[in-house]
Design a protein around this motif. Structure first.
Motif, PDB file in Angstrom:
ATOM      1  N   ASN A   1       0.795  -1.229   0.000  1.00 45.58           N
ATOM      2  CA  ASN A   1       0.000   0.000   0.000  1.00 45.58           C
ATOM      3  C   ASN A   1       0.827   1.279   0.000  1.00 45.58           C
ATOM      4  O   ASN A   1       0.279   2.375   0.021  1.00 45.58           O
ATOM      5  CB  ASN A   1      -0.953   0.005   1.192  1.00 45.58           C
ATOM      6  CG  ASN A   1      -2.044  -1.029   1.016  1.00 45.58           C
ATOM      7  OD1 ASN A   1      -2.546  -1.208  -0.091  1.00 45.58           O
ATOM      8  ND2 ASN A   1      -2.376  -1.740   2.088  1.00 45.58           N
TER       9      ASN A   1
ATOM     10  N   ASP B   1       2.831   4.380  -1.271  1.00 43.04           N
ATOM     11  CA  ASP B   1       2.796   5.206  -2.467  1.00 43.04           C
ATOM     12  C   ASP B   1       4.145   5.068  -3.186  1.00 43.04           C
ATOM     13  O   ASP B   1       5.194   5.130  -2.555  1.00 43.04           O
ATOM     14  CB  ASP B   1       2.566   6.666  -2.059  1.00 43.04           C
ATOM     15  CG  ASP B   1       2.266   7.553  -3.257  1.00 43.04           C
ATOM     16  OD1 ASP B   1       3.016   7.491  -4.253  1.00 43.04           O
ATOM     17  OD2 ASP B   1       1.284   8.311  -3.191  1.00 43.04           O
TER      18      ASP B   1
ATOM     19  N   ASN C   1       1.136   6.508 -12.176  1.00 42.59           N
ATOM     20  CA  ASN C   1      -0.304   6.481 -11.946  1.00 42.59           C
ATOM     21  C   ASN C   1      -1.078   6.440 -13.273  1.00 42.59           C
ATOM     22  O   ASN C   1      -2.046   5.697 -13.423  1.00 42.59           O
ATOM     23  CB  ASN C   1      -0.703   7.708 -11.126  1.00 42.59           C
ATOM     24  CG  ASN C   1      -2.148   7.658 -10.698  1.00 42.59           C
ATOM     25  OD1 ASN C   1      -2.667   6.591 -10.391  1.00 42.59           O
ATOM     26  ND2 ASN C   1      -2.813   8.788 -10.714  1.00 42.59           N
TER      27      ASN C   1
ATOM     28  N   LEU D   1      -0.414   2.835 -14.701  1.00 44.25           N
ATOM     29  CA  LEU D   1      -0.842   1.702 -13.886  1.00 44.25           C
ATOM     30  C   LEU D   1      -2.281   1.830 -13.407  1.00 44.25           C
ATOM     31  O   LEU D   1      -2.870   0.866 -12.943  1.00 44.25           O
ATOM     32  CB  LEU D   1       0.056   1.562 -12.649  1.00 44.25           C
ATOM     33  CG  LEU D   1       1.572   1.542 -12.869  1.00 44.25           C
ATOM     34  CD1 LEU D   1       2.285   1.551 -11.531  1.00 44.25           C
ATOM     35  CD2 LEU D   1       1.978   0.325 -13.677  1.00 44.25           C
ATOM     36  N   GLY D   2      -2.824   3.043 -13.491  1.00 42.93           N
ATOM     37  CA  GLY D   2      -4.157   3.257 -12.954  1.00 42.93           C
ATOM     38  C   GLY D   2      -4.151   3.264 -11.439  1.00 42.93           C
ATOM     39  O   GLY D   2      -5.167   3.002 -10.799  1.00 42.93           O
ATOM     40  N   GLY D   3      -3.027   3.572 -10.862  1.00 41.84           N
ATOM     41  CA  GLY D   3      -2.906   3.641  -9.408  1.00 41.84           C
ATOM     42  C   GLY D   3      -1.463   3.961  -9.081  1.00 41.84           C
ATOM     43  O   GLY D   3      -0.594   3.813  -9.943  1.00 41.84           O
ATOM     44  N   ARG D   4      -1.200   4.374  -7.853  1.00 39.18           N
ATOM     45  CA  ARG D   4       0.173   4.766  -7.559  1.00 39.18           C
ATOM     46  C   ARG D   4       0.745   4.045  -6.352  1.00 39.18           C
ATOM     47  O   ARG D   4       1.649   4.515  -5.693  1.00 39.18           O
ATOM     48  CB  ARG D   4       0.282   6.286  -7.408  1.00 39.18           C
ATOM     49  CG  ARG D   4      -0.760   6.915  -6.489  1.00 39.18           C
ATOM     50  CD  ARG D   4      -0.686   8.406  -6.569  1.00 39.18           C
ATOM     51  NE  ARG D   4       0.591   8.887  -6.064  1.00 39.18           N
ATOM     52  CZ  ARG D   4       1.176  10.022  -6.467  1.00 39.18           C
ATOM     53  NH1 ARG D   4       0.601  10.765  -7.389  1.00 39.18           N
ATOM     54  NH2 ARG D   4       2.308  10.404  -5.947  1.00 39.18           N
ATOM     55  N   ARG D   5       0.185   2.895  -6.038  1.00 43.47           N
ATOM     56  CA  ARG D   5       0.745   2.108  -4.947  1.00 43.47           C
ATOM     57  C   ARG D   5       1.729   1.074  -5.498  1.00 43.47           C
ATOM     58  O   ARG D   5       1.668   0.713  -6.672  1.00 43.47           O
ATOM     59  CB  ARG D   5      -0.361   1.354  -4.197  1.00 43.47           C
ATOM     60  CG  ARG D   5      -1.417   2.213  -3.545  1.00 43.47           C
ATOM     61  CD  ARG D   5      -2.633   1.365  -3.237  1.00 43.47           C
ATOM     62  NE  ARG D   5      -3.107   0.665  -4.440  1.00 43.47           N
ATOM     63  CZ  ARG D   5      -3.932  -0.352  -4.432  1.00 43.47           C
ATOM     64  NH1 ARG D   5      -4.391  -0.837  -3.296  1.00 43.47           N
ATOM     65  NH2 ARG D   5      -4.325  -0.916  -5.555  1.00 43.47           N
TER      66      ARG D   5
ATOM     67  N   ASP E   1      -0.037  -1.565  -7.287  1.00 44.50           N
ATOM     68  CA  ASP E   1      -0.420  -1.297  -8.672  1.00 44.50           C
ATOM     69  C   ASP E   1       0.722  -1.643  -9.619  1.00 44.50           C
ATOM     70  O   ASP E   1       0.503  -2.120 -10.730  1.00 44.50           O
ATOM     71  CB  ASP E   1      -0.833   0.171  -8.838  1.00 44.50           C
ATOM     72  CG  ASP E   1      -2.040   0.511  -7.990  1.00 44.50           C
ATOM     73  OD1 ASP E   1      -3.039  -0.207  -8.097  1.00 44.50           O
ATOM     74  OD2 ASP E   1      -1.967   1.470  -7.196  1.00 44.50           O
TER      75      ASP E   1
ATOM     76  N   HIS F   1       1.009  -5.030 -12.578  1.00 49.89           N
ATOM     77  CA  HIS F   1       1.232  -4.648 -13.975  1.00 49.89           C
ATOM     78  C   HIS F   1       2.421  -5.453 -14.481  1.00 49.89           C
ATOM     79  O   HIS F   1       3.558  -5.146 -14.182  1.00 49.89           O
ATOM     80  CB  HIS F   1       1.544  -3.147 -13.989  1.00 49.89           C
ATOM     81  CG  HIS F   1       1.752  -2.545 -15.343  1.00 49.89           C
ATOM     82  ND1 HIS F   1       0.707  -2.173 -16.153  1.00 49.89           N
ATOM     83  CD2 HIS F   1       2.873  -2.219 -16.015  1.00 49.89           C
ATOM     84  CE1 HIS F   1       1.179  -1.647 -17.266  1.00 49.89           C
ATOM     85  NE2 HIS F   1       2.496  -1.656 -17.209  1.00 49.89           N
TER      86      HIS F   1
ATOM     87  N   HIS G   1      -6.102  -8.381 -14.187  1.00 53.10           N
ATOM     88  CA  HIS G   1      -4.670  -8.144 -14.389  1.00 53.10           C
ATOM     89  C   HIS G   1      -3.996  -9.365 -15.009  1.00 53.10           C
ATOM     90  O   HIS G   1      -3.165  -9.246 -15.880  1.00 53.10           O
ATOM     91  CB  HIS G   1      -3.986  -7.830 -13.052  1.00 53.10           C
ATOM     92  CG  HIS G   1      -4.512  -6.590 -12.417  1.00 53.10           C
ATOM     93  ND1 HIS G   1      -4.064  -5.339 -12.771  1.00 53.10           N
ATOM     94  CD2 HIS G   1      -5.456  -6.407 -11.468  1.00 53.10           C
ATOM     95  CE1 HIS G   1      -4.707  -4.441 -12.053  1.00 53.10           C
ATOM     96  NE2 HIS G   1      -5.558  -5.053 -11.267  1.00 53.10           N
TER      97      HIS G   1
ATOM     98  N   ASP H   1      -8.631  -5.622  -5.008  1.00 53.29           N
ATOM     99  CA  ASP H   1      -9.579  -4.527  -4.910  1.00 53.29           C
ATOM    100  C   ASP H   1     -11.002  -4.954  -5.243  1.00 53.29           C
ATOM    101  O   ASP H   1     -11.700  -4.309  -6.009  1.00 53.29           O
ATOM    102  CB  ASP H   1      -9.142  -3.405  -5.868  1.00 53.29           C
ATOM    103  CG  ASP H   1      -9.943  -2.131  -5.640  1.00 53.29           C
ATOM    104  OD1 ASP H   1     -10.443  -1.952  -4.522  1.00 53.29           O
ATOM    105  OD2 ASP H   1     -10.075  -1.340  -6.586  1.00 53.29           O
TER     106      ASP H   1
END
Ligand code: ADP
Ligand code: MG
Length: 688
Positions: free
Chosen positions: A10, A12, A28, A31-35, A38, A42, A644, A681
C-alpha cells in the motif's frame, strides 16, 4: 507478519527510492494507481533477449544485441545547410568490425562525445540497424556501460507496457527497488505460506527468464490468475449471500398503476417485445423482498433508456426516488433532455445534477432531493457526493455500467436503504462467461431492435483508399449526412494519437470546412462544446474527427456514417460499440473500417466478422475466441471486468475452479481469500 507485506503493497510509489512525486504521477497514468501493489499487478508483456555477441557481424538487422566496442572516432552532429545530422560515435568490436552509435538529440551535441572518449571500451546494448549503405548502427543504445559494469545489462529484459515519459530502465529500477524491500521483509517463519507463494509467482513474472514465464498458461501467470479469480468469485459469493439476507419491499409499490399506464400512453412508439419483457422482469423484482440486482444487456440502440425510464416511473408510483447515473456530463444532459419532457407530462419532478452545478443552483437541487420532491435525478457521480442526501432512494440505475469503478458503486448503495440496482450495459457478455463474470446479477437481454431500423452496411477498406472514400462520402455530406471519423488511441502515447487525429482533421478540413475535432488532450468544456455542436440538428458541422474519447452513449440520430481508422487495432466489441453510434435514425447507415498496411491475416478475419454480422452476442463470442495475447484497443470498454492476470480465453477452466472453491460456507472468514480480495480490490464488486 503479513501486515508488513501489505504495508509495502500500500505504499505510495513516490516513496520508493528514486521515484518521487513526478514519476509517481506518471506511473499512476500507466498503472491506474500509484501504490506499490499497482506496480506489482502490472506485468511485463514480453521478454527481450539481449544476446551477448562477440562480434556485430553475427547479428541481423533488427536484433537487439549486447556487444563490447572500442571508440575509434567522433563525428559531431548539428544542423548543416538546414539539415539535422546526428552525432556519431564510430566504434569497432573485438574483431575490428565497425559499428556506429548514433544520437539525434541536438541539444546534447557534446555530451556523448565526452562520455565516450576515443580509445576506451564500452559494452553497449540496443537494436541493430543494419544496411548495406550505412553498415551497422545502433541508434540511442539502451545501455552503455563500462566493461566492469557489464552485469547491469540484463540478458533477458522484461519489457513492460509503458506510457509517456516512462522508460524500460525506469520500470526495471523501480521493480528492483520494490522486490529488494519485499524480499527483505518476507521470511519463512513469519510470512503466511499462501502469501509466500504469491510473492514467488510475482517475482517470476517480473523477472522472467523467457517468454514462457509470461504466457497465460505458464506456471506463474496461471497461479496469479487463479488467485485473482478466487478473489473475485469469493466476493461475488459473499455479496450474493448478503443481498439475499436483506429486504426492501415498499408495501404500496405494487398497488398503484396509474402513473405507469400513463407512461405507456405518452410513449411515442410501441415498446419492442424484448423491452416489455425486461420491464416485466424488473417490476417482478420490485415486488420481491430482496433488493433487485439486475443487469440489462442490450446492443447499442436497443432502447435501454426507455426501460430505465419505465423502472423509474414505477418506482415513483411508490413515492420513492430514482437516480439514473451516466458516465459523463454529456450523456447525463442528453438523458435529461430526453426524459424531462416525459416527466413533465407525468407530473414527476425530474432534475439533472453533474459536476458543473455549483453554488445556489446546486444547493436548490440538493434541497429538492433531500425533501423527496425530486423523484427522478439524472446525473454523473456528482449524485453521490457526500453532501447529497435523498429522502427515500429506491432505485439506482447505472448506465454503461462498466465505466464505473467499485468505489463509486459502493457509494451509491449507501445513499438509500438497500435500493434496487439496475445496470445497463451495451456490450453483451458471451453466454458461456456471464455466469462467472456477473455471478451475482440477474440478467435481462434485449435482443431485439426497435422496428424500422435499417441494418448498417459495413465494409473494410485499406487505408490507401482513403481518398476514394472521401470522394464517396462527399455528396452524402453535401446533402446533410453526418460522419463520425474515429482515429484510434494507441496505448503507448496519447500525444501521438492526438497528432494523428489532428492531421486527419486538417486533411478533411480541406474538403469539408465545417469539420470538428475532439480528443483527450482537449479541455473537457471545449470537448463537450464540439460534441454538442455536432449533435445539434441545426449546426453545419457534418464531420467529427475524434480519438476514441467520443462518448460511447452519445446519441446523434442524424449521424449515418462511421469511419474507423486502424480498425485492426480495436477489439471487436469496441468496434461494434463504435458502429452503434450510427444507424439510429431511419436512413441507411454505413460503417467503414479502414485498416493499416501492417494488418495481419487474423486482423482482417476479425474485421470480416463485423462486416458479416450485427448480432452483439455473436460478436462478443468471436471477440473472446479471437482475442490475441496483445492488448487490443477498447477492451477496457468492453464491459468485462478488467483482470490483471486473467485471460478470458485461456483461463476458462480456472473460472470454474475458483467459482467452486468460493462456494465454501466459510469463505468470508477465510484469511487468504480476504487478503486476496484486498489485493485485487474487490471487497465489493459487481455492484453488489
Ligand atoms: P441504447 O440501448 O443504446 O441506450 P437508446 O435507449 O438510446 O439505446 O435508444 C436508441 C433510440 O431508439 C432512441 O432514440 C430511442 O428513443 C429509440 N427507441 C427506443 N425504444 C424504441 C422503440 N420501441 N421503438 C422505436 N424507437 C425506440
Ligand atoms: Mg444508452
Amino acid at each position: 507478519m503479513n501486515k508488513e507485506i501489505f504495508d509495502i503493497f500500500n505504499t505510495d510509489l513516490q516513496f520508493i527510492h528514486g521515484v518521487g512525486p513526478v514519476l509517481a504521477t506518471k506511473f499512476n497514468d500507466v498503472l491506474g494507481g500509484r501504490r506499490v501493489l499497482d506496480f506489482l499487478l502490472h506485468i511485463p508483456s514480453y521478454v527481450r533477449p539481449r544476446e551477448i555477441l562477440d562480434s556485430v557481424t553475427n547479428a541481423q538487422n533488427g536484433d537487439t544485441i549486447t556487444v563490447s566496442v572500442m571508440v575509434k572516432s567522433h563525428k559531431r552532429g548539428g544542423v548543416f545547410r538546414g539539415r539535422r545530422h546526428p552525432t556519431q560515435i564510430i566504434c569497432a568490436d573485438k574483431f575490428a568490425a565497425p559499428i556506429t552509435l548514433q544520437f539525434f538529440n541536438t541539444k546534447f551535441l557534446d555530451y556523448w562525445i565526452e562520455k565516450l572518449p576515443i580509445g576506451q571500451w564500452r559494452i553497449v546494448s540496443g537494436k541493430l540497424d543494419y544496411s548495406q549503405r550505412s553498415g551497422a548502427i545502433i541508434n540511442h543504445p539502451d545501455f552503455i556501460e563500462l566493461p566492469e559494469n557489464a552485469s547491469k545489462i540484463p540478458t533477458h529484459q522484461a519489457v513492460y507496457p509503458s506510457g509517456e515519459g516512462l522508460t524500460q530502465k525506469t520500470f526495471a529500477n523501480v521493480r528492483d527497488q520494490i522486490f529488494k524491500i519485499i524480499h527483505e521483509r518476507v521470511s519463512v517463519q513469519n510470512t503466511d505460506e499462501n502469501l509466500m507463494e504469491f510473492i514467488d509467482a510475482l517475482t517470476h513474472v517480473h523477472f522472467p527468464e523467457s517468454n514462457d514465464d509470461l504466457v497465460p498458461n505458464g506456471t506463474y501467470v496461471a497461479k496469479l490468475a487463479y488467485c485473482e479469480l478466487f478473489a473475485h468469485q469469493s466476493a461475488i459469493a459473499i455479496n450474493r449471500r448478503i443481498r439475499k439476507s436483506k429486504t426492501n419491499t415498499r408495501p404500496i409499490r405494487a398497488k398503484k398503476h396509474d402513473l405507469i399506464n400513463k407512461f405507456y400512453e405518452i410513449l411515442p412508439f410501441a415498446l419492442t417485445g424484448a423491452q416489455q419483457r425486461t420491464i416485466d422482469e424488473i417490476f417482478a423484482d420490485f415486488n420481491r423482498p430482496t433488493p433487485m440486482m439486475r443487469l440489462v444487456q442490450g446492443d447499442v440502440g436497443s432502447g435501454k433508456t426507455m426501460v430505465a425510464m419505465a423502472a423509474m416511473v414505477k418506482m415513483a408510483e411508490s413515492g420513492a426516488q430514482s437516480v439514473l447515473l451516466a458516465p459523463t456530463d454529456a450523456l447525463a444532459q442528453q438523458h435529461f433532455a430526453k426524459l424531462k419532457p416525459m416527466c413533465d407530462k407525468l407530473g414527476l419532478v425530474c432534475d439533472v445534477l453533474t459536476g458543473r452545478d455549483k453554488g445556489v443552483a446546486r444547493r436548490e437541487k440538493l434541497i429538492s432531493l433531500k425533501s423527496g420532491r425530486t423523484k427522478i435525478a439524472i446525473g454523473t457521480h456528482a449524485l453521490f457526493s457526500t453532501d447529497v442526501e435523498y429522502k427515500d432512494l429506491g432505485l439506482v440505475i447505472i448506465d454503461e455500467q462498466h465505466r464505473f469503478g467499485v468505489a463509486q458503486r459502493t457509494a451509491m448503495r449507501t445513499k438509500g436503504n438497500n435500493p434496487d440496482m439496475l445496470a445497463l450495459s451495451a456490450t453483451p457478455i458471451p453466454r458461456t462467461l456471464s455466469m462467472t463474470v456477473y455471478g451475482d446479477m440477474d440478467i435481462s437481454i434485449i435482443n431485439e431492435k426497435p422496428a424500422g431500423r435499417i441494418p448498417i452496411k459495413t465494409t473494410k477498406l485499406p487505408i490507401e483508399r482513403v481518398g476514394a472514400l472521401i470522394s464517396r462520402i462527399a455528396p452524402q455530406v453535401q446533402s446533410g449526412a453526418k460522419v463520425f471519423w474515429v482515429c484510434p488511441l494507441v496505448a503507448e502515447s496519447e500525444i501521438s494519437d492526438m497528432v494523428a487525429a489532428q492531421s486527419r482533421f486538417e486533411d478533411l478540413k480541406k474538403y469539408f470546412p465545417e469539420t470538428g475535432l475532439c480528443h483527450g488532450q482537449m479541455d473537457k468544456k471545449e470537448r463537450d462544446k464540439v460534441m454538442n455542436e455536432f449533435a445539434d440538428e441545426n449546426s453545419k458541422m457534418r464531420i467529427l474527427v475524434s480519438t476514441t474519447v467520443i462518448e460511447v452513449g452519445i446519441d446523434v440520430p442524424s449521424a449515418t456514417i462511421m469511419v474507423i481508422e486502424n480498425a485492426e487495432r480495436f477489439g471487436l466489441a469496441a468496434l461494434h460499440q463504435l458502429r452503434g453510434r450510427v444507424g439510429r435514425g431511419n436512413s441507411q447507415s454505413y460503417c467503414v473500417l479502414l485498416y493499416g498496411n501492417n494488418v495481419s491475416p487474423d486482423g482482417l478475419k476479425r474485421l470480416d466478422v463485423l462486416c458479416e454480422t450485427d448480432d452483439g452476442f455473436v460478436i462478443a463470442e468471436q471477440d473472446l475466441m479471437m482475442r490475441g495475447v496483445g492488448e487490443l484497443l477498447g477492451t477496457k470498454q468492453s464491459g468485462w471486468i478488467q483482470y490483471h492476470f486473467v485471460n478470458y480465453r485461456e483461463h476458462r477452466d480456472l473460472f470454474k475452479l475458483a467459482q467452486t472453491a468460493s462456494m465454501d460456507d466459510n469463505i468470508s472468514e477465510n484469511v487468504w481469500a480476504k487478503q486476496l480480495r484486498q489485493i485485487f480490490d474487490c471487497s465489493t464488486i459487481a455492484g453488489a
